[in-house]
Each structure stands twice: as C-alpha cells, then as structure tokens.
Design an enzyme around this catalytic site. Structure first.
Site, PDB file in Angstrom:
ATOM      1  N   HIS A 100      26.778  58.406  32.147  1.00 30.29           N
ATOM      2  CA  HIS A 100      26.867  58.966  33.806  1.00 30.29           C
ATOM      3  C   HIS A 100      27.175  57.781  34.643  1.00 30.29           C
ATOM      4  CE1 HIS A 100      22.768  57.439  32.622  1.00 30.29           C
ATOM      5  NE2 HIS A 100      22.615  56.927  33.745  1.00 30.29           N
ATOM      6  N   HIS A 102      26.417  56.047  38.626  1.00 28.46           N
ATOM      7  CA  HIS A 102      25.623  56.374  39.890  1.00 28.46           C
ATOM      8  C   HIS A 102      26.543  56.187  40.924  1.00 28.46           C
ATOM      9  CE1 HIS A 102      21.731  55.681  37.846  1.00 28.46           C
ATOM     10  NE2 HIS A 102      22.521  55.056  36.716  1.00 28.46           N
TER      11      HIS A 102
HETATM   12  P1  AMP Z   1      20.042  54.828  34.017  1.00 29.72           P
HETATM   13  O1  AMP Z   1      19.122  53.945  34.171  1.00 29.72           O
HETATM   14  O2  AMP Z   1      21.710  54.393  34.336  1.00 29.72           O
HETATM   15  O3  AMP Z   1      20.281  55.437  32.520  1.00 29.72           O
HETATM   16  O4  AMP Z   1      20.066  55.979  34.914  1.00 29.72           O
HETATM   17  C1  AMP Z   1      19.267  57.177  34.830  1.00 29.72           C
HETATM   18  C2  AMP Z   1      18.946  57.733  36.001  1.00 29.72           C
HETATM   19  O5  AMP Z   1      18.710  58.996  35.729  1.00 29.72           O
HETATM   20  C3  AMP Z   1      17.767  57.018  36.860  1.00 29.72           C
HETATM   21  O6  AMP Z   1      18.169  56.550  38.154  1.00 29.72           O
HETATM   22  C4  AMP Z   1      16.981  58.204  36.895  1.00 29.72           C
HETATM   23  O7  AMP Z   1      15.954  58.080  38.265  1.00 29.72           O
HETATM   24  C5  AMP Z   1      17.681  59.358  36.831  1.00 29.72           C
HETATM   25  N1  AMP Z   1      16.866  60.469  36.402  1.00 29.72           N
HETATM   26  C6  AMP Z   1      16.128  60.665  34.948  1.00 29.72           C
HETATM   27  N2  AMP Z   1      15.703  61.986  35.051  1.00 29.72           N
HETATM   28  C7  AMP Z   1      16.164  62.609  36.222  1.00 29.72           C
HETATM   29  C8  AMP Z   1      16.030  64.002  36.777  1.00 29.72           C
HETATM   30  N3  AMP Z   1      15.085  64.844  36.093  1.00 29.72           N
HETATM   31  N4  AMP Z   1      16.619  64.332  38.078  1.00 29.72           N
HETATM   32  C9  AMP Z   1      17.210  63.521  38.436  1.00 29.72           C
HETATM   33  N5  AMP Z   1      17.648  62.060  38.098  1.00 29.72           N
HETATM   34  C10 AMP Z   1      16.957  61.732  37.212  1.00 29.72           C
END
Ligand code: AMP
Ligand code: ZN
Length: 114
Positions: A100, A102
């Site tokens: 993913h 950001h």
């Molecule tokens: P990463 O740390 O790059 O793996 O990013 C994962 C992101 O997913 C984090 O910023 C979390 O806050 C976000 N995240 C996790 N669960 C959810 C969810 N159910 N809905 C929206 N964002 C989420």
C-alpha cells in the site's frame, strides 16, 4: 485474498472503511489513525504483493495503475501538494503486509523525509 489480512477484509467489506476511491483494481480509503489532516491509504484490491519487495513483472501494471490514479485520488482528497510513502518491511514501519501507499497532506509537511 488473504483471510488474515486487514486490507483484504476492507476490500471484501468485512471490515468497514471510509472509502474515497475505488475502481476494478484499486481502492483508496482514509487511514484509521491519520498522521496528517489528509491521510489516505491506496491499495491494490488483490493481495498481489506483501511489500515493495514483491513488485515484479507480473504485478507491475497494478502498481503503475496506482500511481496513474494518484492525481485523481489527491484531487478527491482535496490536496494538490502531498507526500506519497511506502513502508517496506519491519524496519520501515510496515504493519500491514498487503502492499500500500500512503498519501499524506493537508498541512506543511516540511522538507525532512524522516
Ligand atoms: P503501514 O504501517 O505502512 O503498514 O501502514 C498501515 C496503515 O494502515 C496504518 O497507517 C494504519 O493506521 C492503517 N490501518 C490499519 N487498519 C486500518 C483500517 N481498518 N482502516 C483504515 N486504516 C487502517
Ligand atoms: Zn491482503
């Protein structure tokens, strides 16, 4: 589809999300724990890669499609200046192993990357 993956569950609708954009291949939703006034997570709908380390000839078109869609997603999010971040692996802070990107903005992000 990885049944233990939170992003696969979001795509499936099993976990609710605040969706901003969706097409056949990708989805963008607002991060549940925003790090900036605008914080959108952009994902491929299919669990095609756990991290950037898995990008290859087979899935590169989907990754390209994510980037080709960024202007549209940013516009929907209401920003024309923003930062795109990919955390690859544990030391980079990756917590969800479904690749993913950001999209962060809505404030002066400063010049420092980290
Ligand atoms: P990463 O740390 O790059 O793996 O990013 C994962 C992101 O997913 C984090 O910023 C979390 O806050 C976000 N995240 C996790 N669960 C959810 C969810 N159910 N809905 C929206 N964002 C989420
Ligand atoms: Zn997944």
């Amino acid at each position: 589809m990885d049944k233990f993956c939170v992003f696969c569950k979001i795509v499936e609708g099993a976990i609710p999300s605040n969706k901003l954009y969706e097409d056949d291949t990708i989805m963008a939703f607002h991060d549940i724990n925003p790090q900036a006034p605008v914080h959108v997570v952009i994902i491929p709908k299919l669990h095609i890669a756990e991290s950037a380390n898995d990008i290859n000839d087979e899935n590169k078109d989907v990754i390209a499609h994510i980037f080709a869609s960024i202007p549209k997603i940013a516009k929907l999010a209401g920003v024309s200046s923003y930062r795109i971040i990919n955390n690859c692996g544990e030391d980079a802070g990756q917590t969800v192993m479904h690749i993913h990107f950001h999209l962060l903005g809505g404030k002066d992000m400063g010049e420092k990357l980290v």
